[in-house]
Design an enzyme around this catalytic site. Structure first.
Site, PDB file in Angstrom:
ATOM      1  N   CYS A 178       0.829  -1.212   0.000  1.00  0.00           N
ATOM      2  CA  CYS A 178       0.000   0.000   0.000  1.00  0.00           C
ATOM      3  C   CYS A 178       0.861   1.259   0.000  1.00  0.00           C
ATOM      4  O   CYS A 178       0.408   2.319  -0.419  1.00  0.00           O
ATOM      5  CB  CYS A 178      -0.953  -0.003   1.178  1.00  0.00           C
ATOM      6  SG  CYS A 178      -0.146  -0.057   2.789  1.00  0.00           S
ATOM      7  N   GLN A 204       5.862  -9.164   3.462  1.00  0.00           N
ATOM      8  CA  GLN A 204       5.563  -8.803   2.081  1.00  0.00           C
ATOM      9  C   GLN A 204       6.761  -9.088   1.180  1.00  0.00           C
ATOM     10  O   GLN A 204       6.607  -9.593   0.064  1.00  0.00           O
ATOM     11  CB  GLN A 204       5.159  -7.329   2.012  1.00  0.00           C
ATOM     12  CG  GLN A 204       3.870  -7.051   2.746  1.00  0.00           C
ATOM     13  CD  GLN A 204       3.659  -5.582   3.057  1.00  0.00           C
ATOM     14  OE1 GLN A 204       4.614  -4.818   3.266  1.00  0.00           O
ATOM     15  NE2 GLN A 204       2.401  -5.171   3.104  1.00  0.00           N
TER      16      GLN A 204
END
Length: 185
Positions: A52, A118
């Protein structure tokens, strides 16, 4: 590894608002397409980190322009828009940037440890697609080891762990009569 061939082209929260970053966000299908196209361009070691707060393409490559074009070929944004907010890192600067990202030093919330998961996920995907060679694997492992040492031996990741958590904490501490409010995060 010839360190001078490590290139990173990226966009993050520091220079681009969420809407702009959204133009360059990728999913696994797009990531797979980038990895396939890279092979046709002679780039054998490559992965894309898309969260994000950032989209970064990492590769052992001669030219960062190729990375920008690869990324933009699979996203809603174009190369000129990307370049207005992008950063390019090569060689030693790219290595240093990668270590900062892995340690949570380049995160919106200092010490954000979500980036490690991630990073592991995106590198695993690239490895399954044959795009993590010995050079990137050694570098990724070094970044992950350094990140673990930092987390274990410092308090860097001891506080707020994400932007959403920080927002909730802020609301709890600064909004009076919270039960009377309707709040969307």
């Amino acid at each position: 590894m010839d360190i001078n061939k490590l290139c990173i082209a990226g966009i993050n929260y520091k220079k681009a608002e969420a809407e702009m970053r959204g133009l360059f966000a990728i999913d696994n299908v797009q990531h797979g397409s980038i990895l396939s196209a890279a092979g046709f361009l002679g780039i054998n070691e490559i992965f894309v980190l898309s969260t994000c707060n950032r989209t970064e393409i990492y590769a052992i490559a001669e030219d960062s322009e190729v990375l920008i074009n690869l990324l933009c070929s699979q996203t809603a944004g174009d190369a000129e828009t990307f370049k207005r907010s992008a950063y390019i890192r090569k060689g030693k600067d790219a290595v240093e940037h990668f270590f900062n990202v892995g340690a949570g030093l380049d995160s919106q919330i200092l010490g954000d440890y979500e980036i490690v998961g991630q990073l592991k996920t995106t590198v695993k995907f690239a490895k399954q697609n044959g795009k993590i060679g010995a050079n990137l694997e050694r570098l990724v492992n070094s970044v992950l080891q350094a990140s673990k040492l930092i987390k274990t031996n410092t308090q860097l990741s001891g506080g707020t762990v994400s932007v959403s958590f920080a927002a909730v904490q802020y609301i709890k501490n600064h909004v009076k009569n919270i039960r009377d409010k309707k709040i969307l995060l």
